[in-house]
Design an enzyme around this catalytic site. Structure first.
Site, PDB file in Angstrom:
ATOM      1  N   SER A 135       0.830  -1.192   0.000  1.00 23.55           N
ATOM      2  CA  SER A 135       0.000   0.000   0.000  1.00 23.55           C
ATOM      3  C   SER A 135       0.876   1.258   0.000  1.00 23.55           C
ATOM      4  O   SER A 135       1.647   1.474  -0.934  1.00 23.55           O
ATOM      5  CB  SER A 135      -0.951  -0.034   1.205  1.00 23.55           C
ATOM      6  OG  SER A 135      -1.925   0.983   1.126  1.00 23.55           O
ATOM      7  N   GLU A 227      -2.060  -2.687  -7.874  1.00 24.48           N
ATOM      8  CA  GLU A 227      -3.282  -2.955  -7.110  1.00 24.48           C
ATOM      9  C   GLU A 227      -3.780  -1.626  -6.575  1.00 24.48           C
ATOM     10  O   GLU A 227      -3.049  -0.635  -6.574  1.00 24.48           O
ATOM     11  CB  GLU A 227      -3.005  -3.943  -5.971  1.00 24.48           C
ATOM     12  CG  GLU A 227      -1.991  -3.476  -4.925  1.00 24.48           C
ATOM     13  CD  GLU A 227      -2.565  -2.583  -3.835  1.00 24.48           C
ATOM     14  OE1 GLU A 227      -3.776  -2.710  -3.549  1.00 24.48           O
ATOM     15  OE2 GLU A 227      -1.816  -1.757  -3.278  1.00 24.48           O
ATOM     16  N   HIS A 297      -4.920  -5.246  -1.418  1.00 26.88           N
ATOM     17  CA  HIS A 297      -5.820  -5.039  -0.277  1.00 26.88           C
ATOM     18  C   HIS A 297      -6.890  -6.132  -0.247  1.00 26.88           C
ATOM     19  O   HIS A 297      -8.086  -5.877  -0.365  1.00 26.88           O
ATOM     20  CB  HIS A 297      -6.467  -3.657  -0.359  1.00 26.88           C
ATOM     21  CG  HIS A 297      -5.514  -2.536  -0.080  1.00 26.88           C
ATOM     22  ND1 HIS A 297      -4.650  -2.043  -1.032  1.00 26.88           N
ATOM     23  CD2 HIS A 297      -5.280  -1.806   1.044  1.00 26.88           C
ATOM     24  CE1 HIS A 297      -3.934  -1.058  -0.508  1.00 26.88           C
ATOM     25  NE2 HIS A 297      -4.294  -0.897   0.751  1.00 26.88           N
TER      26      HIS A 297
END
Length: 324
Positions: A135, A227, A297
C-alpha cells in the site's frame, strides 16, 4: 550521405549505455532471516495502537523471531502516527540499527511520502535489510529499488488477524528465503504469453503520485504489478491513461493486476469496472497480462520480492509466476 554529427552519436551511445546498464544491473538481496533475528515494527504513515499489533507480534515470535516496537506505535498527529519528524526518526533509527534485520510496516494509509526525503540511506546501502509492507509502502519499495536493493511487498502487521493462511505462509517463506511460486486459474481478461524480468510496482495511486520524482522507478524491461483500494473508477482510468500516454507501458515485459478492491462510482456510472478499465487500456500491448493476482488489499495478500527476477507463464489452463 551526410555523416552523423557528434551530438547524434553521443545520444545514440548514451542510449545503448543506459540499456546495457539496465540489462546488467544486479539487485542486492538483503540477508534472509533466521530464528533469533529481530524484526522492528513501526508506522510510517497512519496511526495505530499497540493492541492491534498483537497478532502480528505473536506470529513473528512463533517463528522464533524477536520483536522491537517503534516509537511511532501509539503516537497520534491527527491521521498520522506522530509528526513527520518522529516517523522519520523512528524509521531512521531502525534502518541504522544493525541488530534489526527487517523493518515491518504496521499500517499503510498515507504519509510515507512526507518522510522519504528526510531519510539517510547511507548505512542501509552498505548493509541492506528487508523493508516489508504494501500500500503506502510503495513509496519505499520504489525509492529503494532505485538503489539496486530488493524489498518485500507483503501483508503488514495489522493484517495478520484477517489474512489467509496462504498469505501468512508466503510471508514466512519470503522472510526466510524459501521459494515463492504462485499458480492461478485462468481469467477471461488474461493475455497469454511468457516473460521474464525484474518485478516492480505496488499501489497504483502511490505509483501515480511519485511519477516525476526521484522515487519513480524505471519501468523499461520490467514486470509491473499494480493494485488499489477505495478509488473512484474514473480515477483508475485517469491514472492508467497517464501511464499509457507517458509511455510507461511501452517497454514492459508483463503486467500483473492484483486486488482492485472496494471501488467507488458516481451517480452517473463510469460504465466499466476497474478490471475492464485496465483490460481496455492494456489490450493493444503484446505482453502477457495476469488478472486477479493474489496480492493487494485482499485477505489473500501473497508476498512478493520486488527487484527479484520472476518468470511469467500465462496460457488457457491458467498462469504461473515464479521468483528466481
Amino acid at each position: 550521405m551526410k555523416k552523423p554529427g557528434p551530438l547524434f552519436l553521443l545520444i545514440i551511445c548514451g542510449f545503448f549505455i543506459h540499456q546495457n546498464i539496465q540489462a546488467q544491473r544486479k539487485m542486492m538481496t538483503p540477508e534472509f532471516l533466521k530464528k533469533g533475528d529481530t524484526v522492528g515494527i513501526l508506522a510510517t504513515a497512519r496511526k495505530i495502537e499497540m493492541a492491534t499489533l498483537q497478532p502480528g507480534i505473536k506470529l513473528l515470535e512463533s517463528w522464533g523471531l524477536h520483536v522491537v516496537i517503534g516509537k511511532t506505535i501509539g503516537k497520534e498527529d491527527h491521521q498520522l502516527a506522530g509528526p513527520d519528524w518522529i516517523r522519520a526518526t523512528d524509521f531512521q533509527e531502525m534502518l541504522d540499527n544493525p541488530s534489526i534485520k527487517a523493518i515491518w510496516a504496521a499500517k499503510g494509509g498515507y504519509g510515507t511520502v512526507r518522510i522519504i526525503d528526510r531519510i539517510d540511506f547511507s548505512n542501509f546501502k552498505k548493509k541492506p535489510k528487508w523493508v516489508v509492507g504494501f500500500s503506502d509502502m510503495t513509496v519505499l519499495h520504489s525509492h529503494i529499488n532505485n538503489m539496486g536493493i530488493e524489498t518485500m511487498h507483503a501483508l503488514m502487521a495489522m493484517n495478520v488477524k484477517t489474512a489467509t493462511p496462504e498469505a501468512i505462509e508466503s510471508l514466512r517463506k519470503a522472510l526466510f528465503g524459501e521459494k515463492l511460486e504462485y499458480k492461478m486459474a485462468d481469467h477471461p481478461y488474461n493475455k497469454n504469453g511468457k516473460a521474464s524480468g525484474e518485478i516492480v510496482g505496488g499501489n497504483l495511486s502511490v505509483l501515480y503520485s511519485i511519477l516525476g520524482s526521484k522515487s519513480e522507478v524505471d519501468y523499461k524491461g520490467k514486470i509491473l504489478f499494480i493494485e488499489d483500494l477505495d478509488e473512484y473508477l474514473y480515477h483508475i482510468d485517469r491514472m492508467m491513461m497517464n501511464l499509457k500516454r507517458n509511455g510507461y507501458f511501452d517497454g514492459l515485459k508483463a503486467v500483473l493486476i492484483g486486488g482492485m478492491t472496494e471501488m467507488n462510482d458516481n451517480d452517473i456510472p463510469w460504465g466499466k469496472d476497474a478490471l475492464q478499465i485496465i483490460q481496455d487500456i492494456l489490450k493493444d500491448y503484446k505482453i502477457p497480462v495476469i488478472f486477479n493476482f493474489p496480492a493487494g488489499h485482499i485477505k489473500d495478500n501473497r508476498a512478493m520480492i520486488f527487484g527479484k527476477t520472476v518468470s511469467v507463464d500465462v496460457n488457457e489452463s491458467g498462469s504461473k509466476v515464479t521468483f528466481e
